[in-house]
Design an enzyme around this catalytic site. Structure first.
Site, PDB file in Angstrom:
ATOM      1  N   ASP A  53     -11.917 -40.430 -22.333  1.00 28.45           N
ATOM      2  CA  ASP A  53     -10.806 -39.860 -23.090  1.00 28.45           C
ATOM      3  C   ASP A  53      -9.473 -40.466 -22.671  1.00 28.45           C
ATOM      4  O   ASP A  53      -8.961 -40.171 -21.592  1.00 28.45           O
ATOM      5  CB  ASP A  53     -10.798 -38.340 -22.863  1.00 28.45           C
ATOM      6  CG  ASP A  53      -9.702 -37.622 -23.624  1.00 28.45           C
ATOM      7  OD1 ASP A  53      -9.127 -38.221 -24.554  1.00 28.45           O
ATOM      8  OD2 ASP A  53      -9.426 -36.461 -23.294  1.00 28.45           O
ATOM      9  N   SER A  64      -6.253 -37.833 -22.029  1.00 29.95           N
ATOM     10  CA  SER A  64      -6.123 -36.930 -20.884  1.00 29.95           C
ATOM     11  C   SER A  64      -6.394 -37.738 -19.621  1.00 29.95           C
ATOM     12  O   SER A  64      -6.813 -38.898 -19.687  1.00 29.95           O
ATOM     13  CB  SER A  64      -7.088 -35.741 -20.998  1.00 29.95           C
ATOM     14  OG  SER A  64      -8.438 -36.159 -20.838  1.00 29.95           O
ATOM     15  N   ASN A  79      -7.579 -36.009 -16.339  1.00 33.84           N
ATOM     16  CA  ASN A  79      -8.438 -35.367 -15.339  1.00 33.84           C
ATOM     17  C   ASN A  79      -9.903 -35.715 -15.548  1.00 33.84           C
ATOM     18  O   ASN A  79     -10.344 -35.957 -16.683  1.00 33.84           O
ATOM     19  CB  ASN A  79      -8.247 -33.857 -15.368  1.00 33.84           C
ATOM     20  CG  ASN A  79      -6.893 -33.445 -14.816  1.00 33.84           C
ATOM     21  OD1 ASN A  79      -5.887 -33.517 -15.518  1.00 33.84           O
ATOM     22  ND2 ASN A  79      -6.856 -33.029 -13.562  1.00 33.84           N
ATOM     23  N   TRP A 104     -13.801 -34.375 -14.716  1.00 35.51           N
ATOM     24  CA  TRP A 104     -14.594 -33.232 -14.258  1.00 35.51           C
ATOM     25  C   TRP A 104     -15.971 -33.240 -14.902  1.00 35.51           C
ATOM     26  O   TRP A 104     -16.179 -33.836 -15.970  1.00 35.51           O
ATOM     27  CB  TRP A 104     -13.888 -31.905 -14.575  1.00 35.51           C
ATOM     28  CG  TRP A 104     -13.654 -31.655 -16.040  1.00 35.51           C
ATOM     29  CD1 TRP A 104     -12.556 -31.991 -16.777  1.00 35.51           C
ATOM     30  CD2 TRP A 104     -14.568 -31.040 -16.959  1.00 35.51           C
ATOM     31  NE1 TRP A 104     -12.718 -31.631 -18.090  1.00 35.51           N
ATOM     32  CE2 TRP A 104     -13.939 -31.034 -18.236  1.00 35.51           C
ATOM     33  CE3 TRP A 104     -15.842 -30.482 -16.834  1.00 35.51           C
ATOM     34  CZ2 TRP A 104     -14.559 -30.508 -19.369  1.00 35.51           C
ATOM     35  CZ3 TRP A 104     -16.468 -29.955 -17.973  1.00 35.51           C
ATOM     36  CH2 TRP A 104     -15.817 -29.976 -19.220  1.00 35.51           C
ATOM     37  N   TYR A 155      -7.220 -28.244 -22.939  1.00 34.98           N
ATOM     38  CA  TYR A 155      -7.437 -29.158 -24.047  1.00 34.98           C
ATOM     39  C   TYR A 155      -7.150 -28.414 -25.354  1.00 34.98           C
ATOM     40  O   TYR A 155      -6.928 -27.200 -25.348  1.00 34.98           O
ATOM     41  CB  TYR A 155      -8.880 -29.675 -24.043  1.00 34.98           C
ATOM     42  CG  TYR A 155      -9.254 -30.405 -22.777  1.00 34.98           C
ATOM     43  CD1 TYR A 155      -8.991 -31.754 -22.622  1.00 34.98           C
ATOM     44  CD2 TYR A 155      -9.865 -29.734 -21.727  1.00 34.98           C
ATOM     45  CE1 TYR A 155      -9.322 -32.427 -21.454  1.00 34.98           C
ATOM     46  CE2 TYR A 155     -10.199 -30.395 -20.550  1.00 34.98           C
ATOM     47  CZ  TYR A 155      -9.929 -31.740 -20.425  1.00 34.98           C
ATOM     48  OH  TYR A 155     -10.257 -32.396 -19.268  1.00 34.98           O
ATOM     49  N   ASP A 161      -5.689 -42.325 -28.831  1.00 34.51           N
ATOM     50  CA  ASP A 161      -6.486 -41.301 -28.159  1.00 34.51           C
ATOM     51  C   ASP A 161      -7.949 -41.363 -28.578  1.00 34.51           C
ATOM     52  O   ASP A 161      -8.315 -40.944 -29.672  1.00 34.51           O
ATOM     53  CB  ASP A 161      -5.903 -39.924 -28.482  1.00 34.51           C
ATOM     54  CG  ASP A 161      -6.598 -38.793 -27.734  1.00 34.51           C
ATOM     55  OD1 ASP A 161      -7.498 -39.078 -26.922  1.00 34.51           O
ATOM     56  OD2 ASP A 161      -6.242 -37.630 -27.973  1.00 34.51           O
ATOM     57  N   THR A 202      -9.652 -37.912 -29.544  1.00 37.12           N
ATOM     58  CA  THR A 202      -9.378 -37.244 -30.819  1.00 37.12           C
ATOM     59  C   THR A 202     -10.113 -37.997 -31.910  1.00 37.12           C
ATOM     60  O   THR A 202      -9.966 -39.216 -32.030  1.00 37.12           O
ATOM     61  CB  THR A 202      -7.860 -37.224 -31.120  1.00 37.12           C
ATOM     62  OG1 THR A 202      -7.214 -36.388 -30.169  1.00 37.12           O
ATOM     63  CG2 THR A 202      -7.582 -36.695 -32.513  1.00 37.12           C
TER      64      THR A 202
END
Length: 390
Positions: free
Chosen positions: A93, A96, A98, A100, A136, A279, A282
């Site tokens: 992505d 963003s 982060n 995880w 998000y 992005d 998206t």
């Protein structure tokens, strides 16, 4: 989670530089899963009026990571964390920062049908204990931080910080074929100052060049959706010249749009400047609120509960929509921006709810756009390159 059939092929390009391809099968559309479960309409109504909160020397390797898609199409591929490796599918992505994956401690329904990281089964895991919440557009994920070894084919990053999710929103993550998210935007966007995976790759000299690039297939299948090239550019995946656009804010991969046209009609919409976030997380092309009505009228679209509907028989007669970026015209044709689902046709666009950082109208160039353009993210020069996809 559906099974994966993997085919591995590695090519030694030069000393210390390796390119690998892993073909992954394409996951089933989340949108169709949610529609079949009878929850899509309520979910779309809920998020439609919410702000998009998400927008919160040569060494190493060149790795070609084939990717598959999600919702209608978001693109994800396989990584591993820990020693011995625990495998996960993550959404790559660029909107963003982060990183995880689900934790064995996660009790949310969205974690039940996904791979979960087991810290006790990795002899290189180090707990951090700090928790944070990453938001998000589809909801918030609460994670506890730790560090461990990240592997993506030949790339190995030791002591990489990542989040272990404790709580996830049921919709849409329960229906996702991917397990977690690997954010690839700038470190300044990372919640809690968490070091990004791209930072780790660069700091540990794991990339042949400080760039990564995406190719999205125009006709993705369960077998193959496209490729993420880490540390390089693959000339076989595009043709023609590369248009380079400087990043205007080092949060998102955000560039300036100088003009926008529908067919032969220059709209003047961006005569005072527009911004666009590039992005991969998206799916749709998003349009500034102030422009949506005029664009729908120009394209002959009608708003419905399932999106902006158009006549399927008129697709061939619809005009291209063209962005001018760094002086180059980048057209998007109706074959790309119209979605045909079982004979029901809608525009692959929606309104941008994210407020602009600098008052200029804001677009998001999602996967509908990126299927047409091989896209290069250059961390050394803070720029984005676009070239026509092969």
């Amino acid at each position: 989670m559906k099974g994966l059939v993997l085919a591995l092929a590695c090519l030694q390009l030069a000393e210390g530089v390796v390119r690998c391809r892993i073909n992954l099968k394409k996951g089933e559309s989340i949108r169709e899963k949610m529609r079949a479960a009878g929850v899509l309409d309520d979910y779309l109504k809920k998020i439609k009026y919410d702000p998009v909160k998400k927008y919160s020397s040569k060494k190493g390797y060149v790795v070609n990571q084939p990717i598959t898609n999600h919702l209608d199409s978001s693109y994800f591929g396989e990584i591993s964390i820990g020693t011995p490796p625990q495998k996960f599918l993550v959404l790559f992505d660029t909107g963003s920062s982060n990183f995880w994956v689900p934790s064995i401690d996660c009790k949310s329904p969205a974690c039940f049908n996904h791979a979960k990281f087991k810290p006790s089964e990795s002899n290189t895991f180090t707990p951090n204990g700090r928790s944070l919440t990453v938001t998000y557009g589809s909801g918030s994920v609460t994670v506890v931080l730790g560090s461990d070894t990240l592997r993506i084919q030949n790339i190995t990053v030791t002591n990489q910080d990542f989040g272990l999710s404790q709580e996830e929103p049921t919709q849409p993550f329960y229906f996702a074929d991917f397990d977690g998210i690997l954010g690839m935007a700038f470190p300044s966007l990372a919640v809690g100052g968490m070091p990004t995976a791209v930072q780790g790759m660069l700091q540990q000299d794991q990339l042949a060049e400080p760039i990564f690039s995406f190719y999205f297939s125009r006709q993705p299948t369960y077998q193959y959706g496209g490729e993420l090239v880490l540390g390089g550019i693959d000339p076989r995946l595009f043709h023609g010249a590369i248009t380079w656009a400087p990043v205007t804010q080092e949060l998102y991969w955000q560039v300036t749009v100088e003009e926008f046209a529908v067919g032969q009609s220059v709209t003047g919409c961006c005569s005072q400047g527009c911004q666009a976030i590039v992005d991969t997380g998206t799916f749709l092309l998003t349009v500034p609120q102030e422009y949506i009505e005029s664009i729908l009228q120009a394209l002959g679209a009608q708003e419905t509960s399932y999106g902006y509907a158009v006549d399927c028989e008129e697709i061939e007669n619809m005009p291209p929509i063209t962005f001018t970026i760094s002086g180059a015209q980048l057209p998007l044709y109706p074959s790309s921006y119209v979605l045909n689902t079982n004979g029901y046709c809608t525009l692959g666009i929606e309104v941008t709810y994210l407020p602009s950082q600098d008052t200029q109208p804001l677009w998001i160039l999602g996967d509908v756009f990126l299927k047409e353009y091989y896209t290069i993210f250059d961390t050394a020069y803070s720029r984005v390159g676009f070239a026509r996809s092969a």
